[in-house]
Design a protein around this motif. Structure first.
Motif, PDB file in Angstrom:
ATOM      1  N   GLU A 109      -7.696   0.638   2.327  1.00  0.00           N
ATOM      2  CA  GLU A 109      -8.965   0.348   1.664  1.00  0.00           C
ATOM      3  C   GLU A 109      -8.858   0.612   0.165  1.00  0.00           C
ATOM      4  N   ALA A 110      -8.201   1.719  -0.202  1.00  0.00           N
ATOM      5  CA  ALA A 110      -8.001   2.048  -1.620  1.00  0.00           C
ATOM      6  C   ALA A 110      -7.151   0.993  -2.300  1.00  0.00           C
ATOM      7  N   CYS A 111      -6.119   0.554  -1.605  1.00  0.00           N
ATOM      8  CA  CYS A 111      -5.229  -0.468  -2.144  1.00  0.00           C
ATOM      9  C   CYS A 111      -5.991  -1.760  -2.410  1.00  0.00           C
ATOM     10  N   LYS A 112      -6.830  -2.166  -1.487  1.00  0.00           N
ATOM     11  CA  LYS A 112      -7.608  -3.402  -1.649  1.00  0.00           C
ATOM     12  C   LYS A 112      -8.571  -3.288  -2.842  1.00  0.00           C
ATOM     13  N   MET A 113      -9.194  -2.136  -2.978  1.00  0.00           N
ATOM     14  CA  MET A 113     -10.138  -1.948  -4.096  1.00  0.00           C
ATOM     15  C   MET A 113      -9.422  -1.979  -5.443  1.00  0.00           C
ATOM     16  N   GLN A 114      -8.231  -1.391  -5.491  1.00  0.00           N
ATOM     17  CA  GLN A 114      -7.494  -1.332  -6.759  1.00  0.00           C
ATOM     18  C   GLN A 114      -6.782  -2.646  -7.084  1.00  0.00           C
ATOM     19  N   PRO A 158       0.838  -1.209   0.000  1.00  0.00           N
ATOM     20  CA  PRO A 158       0.000   0.000   0.000  1.00  0.00           C
ATOM     21  C   PRO A 158       0.870   1.255   0.000  1.00  0.00           C
ATOM     22  N   THR A 159       0.550   2.176  -0.892  1.00  0.00           N
ATOM     23  CA  THR A 159       1.401   3.361  -1.065  1.00  0.00           C
ATOM     24  C   THR A 159       0.564   4.631  -1.119  1.00  0.00           C
ATOM     25  N   LEU A 160       0.992   5.624  -0.331  1.00  0.00           N
ATOM     26  CA  LEU A 160       0.344   6.938  -0.287  1.00  0.00           C
ATOM     27  C   LEU A 160       1.274   7.976  -0.886  1.00  0.00           C
ATOM     28  N   SER A 161       0.712   8.870  -1.678  1.00  0.00           N
ATOM     29  CA  SER A 161       1.446  10.032  -2.170  1.00  0.00           C
ATOM     30  C   SER A 161       0.827  11.291  -1.567  1.00  0.00           C
ATOM     31  N   ILE A 162       1.640  12.073  -0.875  1.00  0.00           N
ATOM     32  CA  ILE A 162       1.195  13.364  -0.341  1.00  0.00           C
ATOM     33  C   ILE A 162       1.784  14.457  -1.222  1.00  0.00           C
ATOM     34  N   SER A 200      -8.232  11.251  -9.024  1.00  0.00           N
ATOM     35  CA  SER A 200      -9.059  10.054  -9.193  1.00  0.00           C
ATOM     36  C   SER A 200      -9.848   9.779  -7.914  1.00  0.00           C
ATOM     37  N   PRO A 201     -11.170   9.620  -7.999  1.00  0.00           N
ATOM     38  CA  PRO A 201     -11.961   9.314  -6.800  1.00  0.00           C
ATOM     39  C   PRO A 201     -11.487   8.043  -6.087  1.00  0.00           C
ATOM     40  N   ALA A 202     -10.977   7.083  -6.846  1.00  0.00           N
ATOM     41  CA  ALA A 202     -10.512   5.820  -6.264  1.00  0.00           C
ATOM     42  C   ALA A 202      -9.248   6.004  -5.422  1.00  0.00           C
ATOM     43  N   LYS A 203      -8.495   7.101  -5.680  1.00  0.00           N
ATOM     44  CA  LYS A 203      -7.262   7.363  -4.940  1.00  0.00           C
ATOM     45  C   LYS A 203      -7.393   8.548  -3.985  1.00  0.00           C
ATOM     46  N   ASN A 248      -2.383   9.670 -10.781  1.00  0.00           N
ATOM     47  CA  ASN A 248      -3.597   8.881 -11.038  1.00  0.00           C
ATOM     48  C   ASN A 248      -3.261   7.630 -11.848  1.00  0.00           C
ATOM     49  N   ALA A 249      -2.352   7.790 -12.821  1.00  0.00           N
ATOM     50  CA  ALA A 249      -2.027   6.697 -13.746  1.00  0.00           C
ATOM     51  C   ALA A 249      -1.000   5.719 -13.177  1.00  0.00           C
ATOM     52  N   ASP A 250      -0.323   6.113 -12.105  1.00  0.00           N
ATOM     53  CA  ASP A 250       0.729   5.276 -11.526  1.00  0.00           C
ATOM     54  C   ASP A 250       0.094   4.171 -10.672  1.00  0.00           C
ATOM     55  N   LYS A 251       0.183   2.936 -11.135  1.00  0.00           N
ATOM     56  CA  LYS A 251      -0.468   1.818 -10.446  1.00  0.00           C
ATOM     57  C   LYS A 251       0.196   1.468  -9.117  1.00  0.00           C
ATOM     58  N   LYS A 252       1.406   1.991  -8.888  1.00  0.00           N
ATOM     59  CA  LYS A 252       2.075   1.739  -7.604  1.00  0.00           C
ATOM     60  C   LYS A 252       1.547   2.659  -6.507  1.00  0.00           C
ATOM     61  N   ILE A 253       0.847   3.724  -6.887  1.00  0.00           N
ATOM     62  CA  ILE A 253       0.266   4.665  -5.918  1.00  0.00           C
ATOM     63  C   ILE A 253      -1.204   4.317  -5.718  1.00  0.00           C
ATOM     64  N   HIS A 254      -1.589   4.080  -4.473  1.00  0.00           N
ATOM     65  CA  HIS A 254      -2.980   3.695  -4.184  1.00  0.00           C
ATOM     66  C   HIS A 254      -3.803   4.846  -3.602  1.00  0.00           C
ATOM     67  N   GLY A 255      -3.143   5.768  -2.922  1.00  0.00           N
ATOM     68  CA  GLY A 255      -3.850   6.902  -2.338  1.00  0.00           C
ATOM     69  C   GLY A 255      -3.104   8.198  -2.584  1.00  0.00           C
ATOM     70  N   ILE A 256      -3.858   9.267  -2.847  1.00  0.00           N
ATOM     71  CA  ILE A 256      -3.266  10.592  -3.055  1.00  0.00           C
ATOM     72  C   ILE A 256      -3.928  11.571  -2.084  1.00  0.00           C
ATOM     73  N   MET A 257      -3.104  12.336  -1.393  1.00  0.00           N
ATOM     74  CA  MET A 257      -3.613  13.390  -0.514  1.00  0.00           C
ATOM     75  C   MET A 257      -2.991  14.712  -0.935  1.00  0.00           C
ATOM     76  N   ILE A 258      -3.840  15.670  -1.271  1.00  0.00           N
ATOM     77  CA  ILE A 258      -3.378  17.005  -1.656  1.00  0.00           C
ATOM     78  C   ILE A 258      -3.493  17.925  -0.449  1.00  0.00           C
ATOM     79  N   MET A 259      -2.368  18.496  -0.040  1.00  0.00           N
ATOM     80  CA  MET A 259      -2.378  19.389   1.109  1.00  0.00           C
ATOM     81  C   MET A 259      -3.004  20.724   0.715  1.00  0.00           C
ATOM     82  N   ARG A 260      -3.938  21.157   1.517  1.00  0.00           N
ATOM     83  CA  ARG A 260      -4.629  22.428   1.282  1.00  0.00           C
ATOM     84  C   ARG A 260      -4.416  23.359   2.459  1.00  0.00           C
ATOM     85  N   PRO A 261      -4.512  24.690   2.236  1.00  0.00           N
ATOM     86  CA  PRO A 261      -4.915  25.351   0.986  1.00  0.00           C
ATOM     87  C   PRO A 261      -3.802  25.368  -0.052  1.00  0.00           C
TER      88      PRO A 261
END
Length: 282
Positions: A276-281, A32-36, A113-116, A85-98
């Motif tokens: 959870e995202a990793c399992k779905m993908q 499972p891999t997260l990108s921040i 991507s809603p899935a990530k 979004n296209a990188d299959k090794k990344i399962h979750g993406i979090m964009i820091m706001r603002p």
């Protein structure tokens, strides 16, 4: 004093459960891999990222941080998100706001991507939370509130529940999550007339208005469960919440502290969403 709802205890229990799930995935060759993604340099964001990276590491999740320059254009930012979004090794993406002013959140929220989208930025996930539909990711902070309630066996079914705060980050999605579990919801805010009258009826009171120590003893029903989502700093630079803890805790039946309450659970919830995202993908 009311019983303390210890966020660190909740986070530790959830962490141990998630470690087992990650071990099972890794045995199958799935990491499972997260990108921040962060644009520019903000001290508060840096502190959150540090905590998230540490917690992911403890659980066994890979966590990559993409640091982008402050003057990055909107189109360049969207290109980065599309690549992830296209990188299959990344399962979750979090964009820091603002985000910086040249990058419109109203535009780029549709690009992830809603899935990530593990922190409910894309309107598709927002819609799923608001409609009670399964398969989306709720924001991490209201999810952390629900984790605390579940851990301590606090069933909101039928209970008068008052949320002070109406943001799309906490108040509104949390109301829908509680409504899904059959709580009786009232949403208030800083402009509510006779706010104390509304809050003092609550069996479960959740403060998420972002106003330092606004909830006083006379606003809390004896024996109520009080959840403080606020993160503020007093005149001495000490972290405190939206609830005046010293004043309210003797009246509350159960209460979360700040720090050590809801905030202590959010990074572990983020890790849960990545799994959870990793399992779905996968």
């Amino acid at each position: 004093m009311g019983n303390i709802l210890n966020g660190k205890e909740v986070a530790e229990a959830l962490k141990q459960k998630l470690k087992v799930e990650v071990d099972e995935l890794r045995k199958k060759g799935v990491v499972p891999t997260l990108s921040i993604v962060i644009v520019g340099d903000r001290a508060d964001s840096a502190a959150y990222i540090k905590g998230a990276v540490k917690r992911c590491g403890e659980i066994g999740i890979e966590c990559n941080v993409t640091e982008l320059p402050q003057d990055l254009s909107q189109n360049e930012f969207i290109e980065v998100i599309h690549r992830q979004n296209a990188d299959k090794k990344i399962h979750g993406i979090m964009i820091m706001r603002p985000l910086p002013s040249q990058i419109s959140e109203d535009v780029v929220k549709y690009e992830i991507s809603p899935a990530k989208d593990v922190d409910c930025f894309n309107p598709i996930n927002v819609s799923k939370v608001m409609s009670g539909e399964e398969g989306g990711f709720a924001p991490c902070t209201p999810s952390a509130v629900m984790e605390i309630l579940h851990h301590y066996g606090i069933d909101p079914k039928g209970k008068k529940t008052v949320i002070v705060g109406r943001s799309m980050v906490v108040g509104r999605p949390l109301a829908m999550m509680l409504l899904k579990e059959n709580a009786t919801i009232t949403i208030c805010h800083t402009r509510t007339i006779n706010l104390a009258e509304e809050t003092s009826r609550a069996e479960i009171l959740i403060a998420a208005a972002g106003k330092i120590k606004m909830i006083k003893k006379d606003m809390v029903k004896e024996g109520a469960v009080v959840i403080d989502v606020g993160i503020n700093f007093d005149e001495n630079g000490r972290m405190c919440g939206d609830v005046d803890f010293d004043e309210v805790s003797p009246a509350a039946g159960m209460i979360t502290p700040v720090p050590g309450g809801v905030g202590a659970v959010t990074s572990t919830v983020l890790a849960k969403h990545v799994i959870e995202a990793c399992k779905m993908q996968s």
